[in-house]
Design an enzyme around this catalytic site. Structure first.
Site, PDB file in Angstrom:
ATOM      1  N   HIS A   1      76.174   5.290   0.203  1.00 56.53           N
ATOM      2  CA  HIS A   1      77.182   4.384   1.111  1.00 56.53           C
ATOM      3  C   HIS A   1      77.548   2.977   0.178  1.00 56.53           C
ATOM      4  O   HIS A   1      78.519   1.792   0.078  1.00 56.53           O
ATOM      5  CB  HIS A   1      76.926   3.459   2.409  1.00 56.53           C
TER       6      HIS A   1
ATOM      7  N   ASP B   1      80.305  15.215   1.515  1.00 54.08           N
ATOM      8  CA  ASP B   1      78.464  14.747   2.292  1.00 54.08           C
ATOM      9  C   ASP B   1      78.139  15.934   2.570  1.00 54.08           C
ATOM     10  O   ASP B   1      77.615  15.208   4.257  1.00 54.08           O
ATOM     11  CB  ASP B   1      78.888  13.458   2.756  1.00 54.08           C
TER      12      ASP B   1
ATOM     13  N   HIS C   1      82.129  15.693   5.638  1.00 51.41           N
ATOM     14  CA  HIS C   1      81.155  15.544   5.785  1.00 51.41           C
ATOM     15  C   HIS C   1      81.449  14.207   6.908  1.00 51.41           C
ATOM     16  O   HIS C   1      80.254  13.768   6.567  1.00 51.41           O
ATOM     17  CB  HIS C   1      80.346  16.640   5.597  1.00 51.41           C
TER      18      HIS C   1
ATOM     19  N   SER D   1      79.987   6.687   6.719  1.00 51.50           N
ATOM     20  CA  SER D   1      81.415   6.287   5.875  1.00 51.50           C
ATOM     21  C   SER D   1      82.472   6.572   5.992  1.00 51.50           C
ATOM     22  O   SER D   1      83.515   5.566   6.192  1.00 51.50           O
ATOM     23  CB  SER D   1      80.750   7.747   4.496  1.00 51.50           C
TER      24      SER D   1
HETATM   25  C1  LIG Z   1      75.426  14.353   5.847  1.00 49.06           C
HETATM   26  S1  LIG Z   1      76.508  14.349   7.218  1.00 49.06           S
HETATM   27  C2  LIG Z   1      77.092  13.256   6.630  1.00 49.06           C
HETATM   28  C3  LIG Z   1      77.251  11.486   7.222  1.00 49.06           C
HETATM   29  C4  LIG Z   1      78.111  10.916   6.657  1.00 49.06           C
HETATM   30  N1  LIG Z   1      79.356  11.055   5.522  1.00 49.06           N
HETATM   31  C5  LIG Z   1      78.511   9.580   6.278  1.00 49.06           C
HETATM   32  O1  LIG Z   1      77.828   9.421   5.343  1.00 49.06           O
HETATM   33  O2  LIG Z   1      77.991   8.673   7.246  1.00 49.06           O
HETATM   34  C6  LIG Z   1      76.838  15.873   6.904  1.00 49.06           C
HETATM   35  C7  LIG Z   1      77.294  15.622   7.973  1.00 49.06           C
HETATM   36  O3  LIG Z   1      78.255  17.701   8.051  1.00 49.06           O
HETATM   37  C8  LIG Z   1      78.608  18.030   9.379  1.00 49.06           C
HETATM   38  N2  LIG Z   1      78.623  19.127   8.923  1.00 49.06           N
HETATM   39  C9  LIG Z   1      78.327  19.958   8.464  1.00 49.06           C
HETATM   40  N3  LIG Z   1      78.502  21.126   7.949  1.00 49.06           N
HETATM   41  C10 LIG Z   1      80.051  21.215   8.119  1.00 49.06           C
HETATM   42  C11 LIG Z   1      81.249  21.323   7.616  1.00 49.06           C
HETATM   43  N4  LIG Z   1      81.166  22.789   7.293  1.00 49.06           N
HETATM   44  N5  LIG Z   1      81.844  21.106   7.479  1.00 49.06           N
HETATM   45  C12 LIG Z   1      82.311  19.931   8.322  1.00 49.06           C
HETATM   46  N6  LIG Z   1      81.339  19.178   8.602  1.00 49.06           N
HETATM   47  C13 LIG Z   1      80.385  19.772   8.528  1.00 49.06           C
HETATM   48  C14 LIG Z   1      76.948  17.770   9.801  1.00 49.06           C
HETATM   49  O4  LIG Z   1      77.413  17.578  11.569  1.00 49.06           O
HETATM   50  C15 LIG Z   1      76.761  16.040   9.600  1.00 49.06           C
HETATM   51  O5  LIG Z   1      76.976  15.173   9.976  1.00 49.06           O
END
Ligand SMILES: C[S@@+](CC[C@H](N)C(=O)[O-])C[C@H]1O[C@@H](n2cnc3c(N)ncnc32)[C@H](O)[C@@H]1O
Length: 280
Positions: free
Chosen positions: A19, A164, A42, A100
């Site tokens: 971040h 992410d 994500h 994010s």
């Molecule tokens: C590391 S977290 C994201 C954190 C966020 N980007 C942040 O920095 O606040 C990963 C997220 O991706 C989601 N996720 C997993 N596989 C995914 C996919 N194929 N497409 C979209 N989201 C996905 C999960 O549910 C999770 O909420």
């Protein structure tokens, strides 16, 4: 079936690393006149309650955002990020950690557009609540890799994609490289930020080689380790590849990461790497 829930890890050192860099990338994008598009493939839920029992189960935030919260000597480069964290906690006690999407929404200018995708239905519902009153933001409950196909190139012709992944499936590095290559073919001039955990050295070498072998140029690699090497209690470290980084981002990122490494190191251990994986 998605088992990963980011609330267990929210505000940990990897979030702080990710971040802090994300905020710098968005500040740089916002420094120029034309509107940009930010695509977060994500997105997660957007805001995390560090008082929740899941966050307390791991207490990963203690070696992450907690380490910065009490500091009075935050460097200027980290100020935009910390201002957002503080704004989430107006009573002066750290409780809520911005994800994010919130960081992007706070740093965008009027006219800049934010597109968020999240696959987990429960997290998506939380995300919708967090962004309910915001304008110029679209959220979709969908696969982030499909989002790259659906939303790139953006009509603004400038912007940032954050990839992410939760790395909860096998072969995620290969999936990311494939998706990045396809996205880059659709939109070669966009900036892409790809977060990753540091895994065993052979996996990291394969990942680096597959990016080097692609036709993608200008790939900056930023990595941070905070724990003693080989200590299974800690994630060893994490990294971010930035394709088409802003001008002089490498020189800006180095002192920022050096400061973070000092602040976040467990038992004084850790290291920083900033190098060009692929030059022009
Ligand atoms: C590391 S977290 C994201 C954190 C966020 N980007 C942040 O920095 O606040 C990963 C997220 O991706 C989601 N996720 C997993 N596989 C995914 C996919 N194929 N497409 C979209 N989201 C996905 C999960 O549910 C999770 O909420």
């Amino acid at each position: 079936m998605l088992s990963y829930r980011h609330l267990f890890h929210a505000g940990n050192f990897a979030d702080v690393f990710k971040h802090a860099l994300l905020a710098r990338l968005l500040v740089a994008l916002g420094g120029k006149g034309k509107p940009y598009c930010f695509l977060d493939t994500h997105a997660g839920t957007g805001r995390y309650d560090l008082g929740h029992e899941w966050a307390w189960k791991t207490r990963e935030f203690e070696n992450g955002i907690c380490r910065l919260w009490e500091r009075k000597d935050i460097p200027a480069a980290l100020a935009p990020y910390m201002k957002i964290v503080r704004a989430e906690n107006p009573k002066g006690r750290l409780r809520y950690y911005p994800g994010s999407p919130l960081i992007a929404l706070k740093l965008r200018r009027p006219g800049d557009r934010v597109v968020l995708t999240e696959l987990n239905k429960t997290d998506f519902a939380g995300l919708e609540t967090v962004i309910a009153r915001e304008r110029h933001v679209a959220a979709h409950c969908m696969d982030g890799y499909q989002a790259l196909k659906a939303f790139l190139p953006p009509r603004e012709k400038r912007g940032l994609v954050l990839l992410d992944s939760s790395f909860d499936r096998a072969r995620e590095f290969a999936r990311i490289v494939k998706a990045l290559k396809e996205a880059h073919q659709r939109w070669a001039t966009g900036t892409y930020a790809i977060w990753y955990p540091l895994m065993e050295p052979s996996a990291m070498r394969d990942f680096a080689r597959s990016v080097e072998k692609s036709s993608i140029r200008k790939v900056l690699r930023l990595e941070l380790t905070v724990g003693p090497v080989g200590d299974a209690r800690y994630m060893r470290g994490c990294g971010m590849l930035v394709v088409n980084p802003p001008w002089k981002f490498d020189a800006e990122a180095r002192p920022l990461l050096d400061w973070l490494q000092q602040a976040l190191a467990v038992e004084g251990k850790g290291s920083v790497k900033v190098d060009w994986l692929v030059t022009e």
